[in-house]
Write a protein that holds these residues in place. Structure first.
Motif, PDB file in Angstrom:
ATOM      1  N   VAL A  78       0.881  -1.172   0.000  1.00 18.61           N
ATOM      2  CA  VAL A  78       0.000   0.000   0.000  1.00 18.61           C
ATOM      3  C   VAL A  78       0.916   1.219   0.000  1.00 18.61           C
ATOM      4  O   VAL A  78       1.784   1.341   0.874  1.00 18.61           O
ATOM      5  N   ALA A  79       0.753   2.113  -0.975  1.00 18.85           N
ATOM      6  CA  ALA A  79       1.636   3.277  -1.093  1.00 18.85           C
ATOM      7  C   ALA A  79       0.867   4.453  -1.677  1.00 18.85           C
ATOM      8  O   ALA A  79      -0.019   4.276  -2.513  1.00 18.85           O
ATOM      9  N   TYR A  80       1.236   5.657  -1.225  1.00 21.48           N
ATOM     10  CA  TYR A  80       0.584   6.871  -1.713  1.00 21.48           C
ATOM     11  C   TYR A  80       1.530   8.049  -1.497  1.00 21.48           C
ATOM     12  O   TYR A  80       2.424   7.995  -0.651  1.00 21.48           O
ATOM     13  N   PRO A  81       1.335   9.138  -2.260  1.00 22.65           N
ATOM     14  CA  PRO A  81       2.162  10.327  -2.064  1.00 22.65           C
ATOM     15  C   PRO A  81       1.945  10.899  -0.658  1.00 22.65           C
ATOM     16  O   PRO A  81       0.804  11.086  -0.221  1.00 22.65           O
ATOM     17  N   GLY A  82       3.031  11.163   0.038  1.00 25.69           N
ATOM     18  CA  GLY A  82       2.959  11.639   1.414  1.00 25.69           C
ATOM     19  C   GLY A  82       2.172  12.921   1.594  1.00 25.69           C
ATOM     20  O   GLY A  82       1.526  13.108   2.626  1.00 25.69           O
ATOM     21  N   MET A  87      -5.305  14.157   3.875  1.00 27.03           N
ATOM     22  CA  MET A  87      -6.559  14.005   3.145  1.00 27.03           C
ATOM     23  C   MET A  87      -7.010  12.537   3.139  1.00 27.03           C
ATOM     24  O   MET A  87      -8.186  12.240   3.346  1.00 27.03           O
ATOM     25  N   LEU A  88      -6.081  11.611   2.904  1.00 23.62           N
ATOM     26  CA  LEU A  88      -6.429  10.193   2.837  1.00 23.62           C
ATOM     27  C   LEU A  88      -6.820   9.622   4.193  1.00 23.62           C
ATOM     28  O   LEU A  88      -7.446   8.558   4.251  1.00 23.62           O
ATOM     29  N   ASP A  89      -6.465  10.297   5.258  1.00 21.72           N
ATOM     30  CA  ASP A  89      -6.857   9.842   6.593  1.00 21.72           C
ATOM     31  C   ASP A  89      -8.217  10.400   7.026  1.00 21.72           C
ATOM     32  O   ASP A  89      -8.793   9.943   8.016  1.00 21.72           O
ATOM     33  N   GLN A  90      -8.750  11.377   6.295  1.00 17.62           N
ATOM     34  CA  GLN A  90     -10.012  12.000   6.687  1.00 17.62           C
ATOM     35  C   GLN A  90     -11.157  10.985   6.810  1.00 17.62           C
ATOM     36  O   GLN A  90     -11.923  11.065   7.777  1.00 17.62           O
ATOM     37  N   PRO A  91     -11.317  10.022   5.894  1.00 16.02           N
ATOM     38  CA  PRO A  91     -12.410   9.053   6.079  1.00 16.02           C
ATOM     39  C   PRO A  91     -12.288   8.260   7.387  1.00 16.02           C
ATOM     40  O   PRO A  91     -13.306   7.928   8.009  1.00 16.02           O
ATOM     41  N   PRO A 111       5.337  15.004   2.936  1.00 17.57           N
ATOM     42  CA  PRO A 111       5.458  15.590   1.607  1.00 17.57           C
ATOM     43  C   PRO A 111       6.818  15.263   0.982  1.00 17.57           C
ATOM     44  O   PRO A 111       7.830  15.189   1.678  1.00 17.57           O
ATOM     45  N   GLY A 112       6.815  15.060  -0.322  1.00 17.78           N
ATOM     46  CA  GLY A 112       8.051  14.798  -1.052  1.00 17.78           C
ATOM     47  C   GLY A 112       8.435  13.337  -1.132  1.00 17.78           C
ATOM     48  O   GLY A 112       9.449  12.994  -1.742  1.00 17.78           O
ATOM     49  N   GLU A 113       7.632  12.448  -0.545  1.00 22.93           N
ATOM     50  CA  GLU A 113       7.950  11.026  -0.612  1.00 22.93           C
ATOM     51  C   GLU A 113       6.728  10.228  -1.032  1.00 22.93           C
ATOM     52  O   GLU A 113       5.594  10.646  -0.792  1.00 22.93           O
ATOM     53  N   LEU A 114       6.986   9.106  -1.670  1.00 25.24           N
ATOM     54  CA  LEU A 114       5.946   8.109  -1.837  1.00 25.24           C
ATOM     55  C   LEU A 114       6.006   7.295  -0.562  1.00 25.24           C
ATOM     56  O   LEU A 114       7.027   6.680  -0.253  1.00 25.24           O
ATOM     57  N   TYR A 115       4.935   7.354   0.212  1.00 27.50           N
ATOM     58  CA  TYR A 115       4.931   6.685   1.499  1.00 27.50           C
ATOM     59  C   TYR A 115       4.475   5.239   1.333  1.00 27.50           C
ATOM     60  O   TYR A 115       3.390   4.971   0.811  1.00 27.50           O
ATOM     61  N   ARG A 144       5.632   8.083 -11.152  1.00 23.62           N
ATOM     62  CA  ARG A 144       4.305   8.441 -11.653  1.00 23.62           C
ATOM     63  C   ARG A 144       3.626   9.473 -10.749  1.00 23.62           C
ATOM     64  O   ARG A 144       2.815  10.262 -11.212  1.00 23.62           O
ATOM     65  N   ALA A 145       3.966   9.447  -9.461  1.00 28.70           N
ATOM     66  CA  ALA A 145       3.399  10.414  -8.507  1.00 28.70           C
ATOM     67  C   ALA A 145       4.192  11.720  -8.487  1.00 28.70           C
ATOM     68  O   ALA A 145       3.802  12.667  -7.796  1.00 28.70           O
ATOM     69  N   GLY A 146       5.307  11.765  -9.218  1.00 29.85           N
ATOM     70  CA  GLY A 146       6.104  12.988  -9.290  1.00 29.85           C
ATOM     71  C   GLY A 146       6.993  13.224  -8.084  1.00 29.85           C
ATOM     72  O   GLY A 146       7.331  14.371  -7.794  1.00 29.85           O
ATOM     73  N   VAL A 147       7.369  12.156  -7.376  1.00 26.24           N
ATOM     74  CA  VAL A 147       8.267  12.294  -6.227  1.00 26.24           C
ATOM     75  C   VAL A 147       9.521  11.455  -6.455  1.00 26.24           C
ATOM     76  O   VAL A 147       9.521  10.504  -7.225  1.00 26.24           O
ATOM     77  N   ARG A 148      10.596  11.851  -5.773  1.00 25.03           N
ATOM     78  CA  ARG A 148      11.884  11.192  -5.983  1.00 25.03           C
ATOM     79  C   ARG A 148      12.426  10.548  -4.712  1.00 25.03           C
ATOM     80  O   ARG A 148      13.627  10.354  -4.573  1.00 25.03           O
ATOM     81  N   ARG A 149      11.527  10.256  -3.783  1.00 25.01           N
ATOM     82  CA  ARG A 149      11.957   9.629  -2.534  1.00 25.01           C
ATOM     83  C   ARG A 149      10.882   8.637  -2.100  1.00 25.01           C
ATOM     84  O   ARG A 149       9.694   8.886  -2.230  1.00 25.01           O
ATOM     85  N   LEU A 150      11.333   7.524  -1.545  1.00 26.29           N
ATOM     86  CA  LEU A 150      10.447   6.556  -0.913  1.00 26.29           C
ATOM     87  C   LEU A 150      10.617   6.717   0.587  1.00 26.29           C
ATOM     88  O   LEU A 150      11.721   6.976   1.068  1.00 26.29           O
ATOM     89  N   GLY A 151       9.557   6.557   1.332  1.00 27.06           N
ATOM     90  CA  GLY A 151       9.624   6.622   2.791  1.00 27.06           C
ATOM     91  C   GLY A 151       8.737   5.563   3.404  1.00 27.06           C
ATOM     92  O   GLY A 151       7.741   5.145   2.812  1.00 27.06           O
ATOM     93  N   LEU A 152       9.124   5.106   4.591  1.00 25.12           N
ATOM     94  CA  LEU A 152       8.321   4.133   5.328  1.00 25.12           C
ATOM     95  C   LEU A 152       8.671   4.204   6.799  1.00 25.12           C
ATOM     96  O   LEU A 152       9.680   4.788   7.183  1.00 25.12           O
ATOM     97  N   LEU A 153       7.826   3.599   7.621  1.00 22.76           N
ATOM     98  CA  LEU A 153       8.084   3.489   9.049  1.00 22.76           C
ATOM     99  C   LEU A 153       8.226   2.021   9.402  1.00 22.76           C
ATOM    100  O   LEU A 153       7.487   1.184   8.883  1.00 22.76           O
TER     101      LEU A 153
END
Length: 190
Positions: A78-82, A87-91, A111-115, A144-153
């Protein structure tokens, strides 16, 4: 030893909910219980299964890749632009409010990462390259998301730390989410 079927990565579909929801919850644990306002993993997986076919939230099928072997699902990412995290947590905030709970949700992506929200492999397929195949698909998603970094926890002691290191992730700080301490790992892309 029999030869393994190749790993095929595909976009998730609505029908993947019964496979994806329990595997997501098994992986995210306390975070899933906090998001869903539940106290058990079974209840959290049930709520995630209800959310999965819907668009516009972090655990949607639209943000998920499925790894298959021999036509059977064995993992997911599961991945999305940071910058979309809040917004994605609002629901989930609205869901918690509907349960009479505080609408507090810790957004994870920056911001700036595909999380990379969730990387999960079924127990029977672990150690067979499925996680690597999913991680190898992430840079294309980032571009495709226009970011140049991957991030995760990742939690301390999680054996996946070695996998992430082999794929170029390095520590970028610590974060607290749903009461747990996590190492923030990032990987810059060319």
């Amino acid at each position: 030893m029999p030869e393994l079927s190749p790993t095929v990565i595909r976009a998730a579909q609505i029908f993947d909910a019964p496979f994806a929801a329990p595997l997501i919850q098994e992986t995210i644990g306390a975070i899933g219980r906090a998001l869903t306002g539940t106290t058990s993993d079974g209840d959290a997986a049930h709520v995630i299964a209800e959310f999965f076919p819907l668009r516009g939230h972090r655990l949607s099928f639209t943000n998920t890749l499925i790894a298959e072997r021999g036509g059977r699902p064995v993992g997911l990412l599961v991945a999305y632009p940071g910058e979309l995290a809040v917004m994605l947590d609002q629901p989930f905030r609205e869901h918690r409010r509907s349960l009479g709970l505080p609408p507090t949700v810790d957004s994870e992506g920056l911001p700036g990462e595909l999380y990379l929200d969730t990387l999960a492999v079924t127990a029977g397929a672990r150690g067979q390259g499925v996680g690597s195949a999913l991680l190898e698909a992430a840079p294309d998603l980032a571009r495709r998301a226009g970011v140049r970094r991957l991030g995760l926890l990742v939690e301390d002691g999680n054996p996946a730390v070695g996998l992430y290191a082999r794929h170029g992730f390095t520590p970028a700080g610590e974060r607290v989410v749903a009461g747990g301490r996590f190492m923030h790992l990032t990987r810059d892309l060319e």
